[in-house]
Write an enzyme that holds these catalytic residues in place. Structure first.
Site: not given
Ligand code: SF4
Length: 279
Positions: A73, A189, A125, A219, A95, A41, A123
Site C-alpha cells: 500500500h 491497476c 494506500e 479490494n 507496489c 489484509h 485506506h
Molecule cells: S492490486 Fe494492483 S496496485 Fe494493488 S498491490 Fe495488487 S498489483 Fe499492486
C-alpha cells in the site's frame, strides 16, 4: 452443483512481490522483522508470517530496531525518514503501481493543480498518496465530497489502485462542471480492472457467487459489493469453514473469485469443500 472459478482470482503481482520481499528479509536482514501494519489484509497469511518471525507493528513507535517492511500500500514518506533516523533497515515493498499513483499525485500538486484523490479516506494506500502530495488534496469517496471545489482553474485527479472504474467516471463527470482544465491519471491497476470485470460477468451467470478473502480487505469487500449489484446471492467468506451447505441447492451453479490478498491454498480449500458439499 457446478463450480466455476473466475480467472484472475487471488494474489496480484504487488501482493506476491511484497510477500517474497518479506520472506527474503526474514532470511537476510537484521531481526526483529516488522511490517508496518499487516502486510496484507488476510488474517491467515499474517498468522503464518508470524510463525516465520515477521510481525505486524501498528506504528513506527513500536519498532526500536531491526527491519521494517513497507507493505504494497505504501506509506507517508515521513515514516521512512523517521525509521532511517532510528537506524532501522527498510525494505520497501510498495507496489510499483501504487508508487506511480504517489508520483503522479506529487507532480500534479507541483504543477499547480488542485488535487482530487478518488478513493477511501481511511485506506492506507490513500493516506500514503495524500502524504506524497504534501497533504494538499481532497479525497473523494462520494460526489458530495466535491462540494467545496467550485470555479477552479486546474484540477488534477488520481485514483486508488483498487477502485471500480465507475467511481472514477462519476467523479470526473462531476468535475467537468467545476474546473476549466482537468488532468486525469487513471491509476487503477490492470489486475484490479480485470478481476472486477471477470467477477461482474461471472456473478451475472451463476446462481450463487462466493467471494473469498479477508473481511478487512478493501479490494475483496469491493468485489463482493460489485457482484451483489447483479447477484443478491453473493457471500463474502474468509475460509471454507464459513460455507453453509444450506446455501446450495442440488443443481446450483456456483461462481468463485477471490481478492488480491487471498492465498491459493485458501481458495483451493473452498473449492474442495464445495465439491464435498455437492456429493
Ligand atoms: S492490486 Fe494492483 S496496485 Fe494493488 S498491490 Fe495488487 S498489483 Fe499492486
Amino acid at each position: 452443483m457446478r463450480i466455476e472459478l473466475a480467472e484472475h482470482a487471488g494474489y496480484c503481482y504487488g501482493v506476491e512481490r511484497a510477500l517474497k520481499l518479506a520472506r527474503q528479509a526474514a532470511r537476510a536482514y537484521p531481526k526483529p522483522i516488522y511490517t508496518l501494519g499487516p502486510i496484507i489484509h488476510n488474517p491467515q497469511v499474517v498468522k503464518s508470517l508470524e510463525e516465520q518471525g515477521i510481525y505486524p507493528a501498528s506504528n513506527l513507535n513500536e519498532i526500536r530496531k531491526g527491519t521494517m517492511i513497507i507493505r504494497s500500500h505504501g506509506v507517508d514518506p515521513q515514516i521512512i525518514t523517521g525509521a532511517e533516523k532510528k537506524g532501522i533497515h527498510i525494505v520497501d515493498a510498495t507496489c510499483p503501481f501504487v508508487k506511480k499513483a504517489q508520483q503522479r499525485a506529487s507532480k500534479l500538486v507541483r504543477e499547480g493543480y488542485e488535487l482530487v484523490i478518488v478513493g477511501e479516506r481511511d485506506h492506507p494506500e490513500v493516506i500514503g498518496i495524500l502524504a506524497h502530495a504534501g497533504g494538499k488534496a481532497l479525497v473523494a469517496e462520494k460526489l458530495s465530497d466535491l462540494e467545496s471545489l467550485k470555479g477552479k482553474k486546474k484540477i488534477g485527479v488520481v485514483v486508488q489502485t483498487t477502485q471500480p472504474e465507475e467511481n472514477l467516471k462519476l467523479v470526473v463527470g462531476e468535475l467537468l462542471t467545476r474546473a476549466t482544465e482537468i488532468k486525469v491519471f487513471n491509476t487503477i491497476c490492470d489486475a484490479t480492472i480485470k478481476r472486477q470485470a471477470v467477477a461482474r460477468e461471472l456473478a451475472k451467470r451463476v446462481d450463487i457467487m462466493l467471494i473469498v478473502g479477508g473481511k478487512n480487505s478493501a479490494n475483496t469487500s469491493r468485489l463482493a459489493q460489485i457482484c451483489r449489484q447483479t447477484n443478491p446471492q453473493t457471500h463474502h467468506i474468509e475460509t471454507a469453514k464459513e460455507l453453509n451447505p444450506a446455501w446450495f441447492e442440488t443443481n446450483s451453479h456456483v461462481g468463485v473469485t477471490a481478492g488480491a490478498s487471498t492465498p491459493d491454498w485458501i481458495l483451493r480449500e473452498v473449492v474442495d469443500r464445495l465439491s464435498q458439499i455437492s456429493q
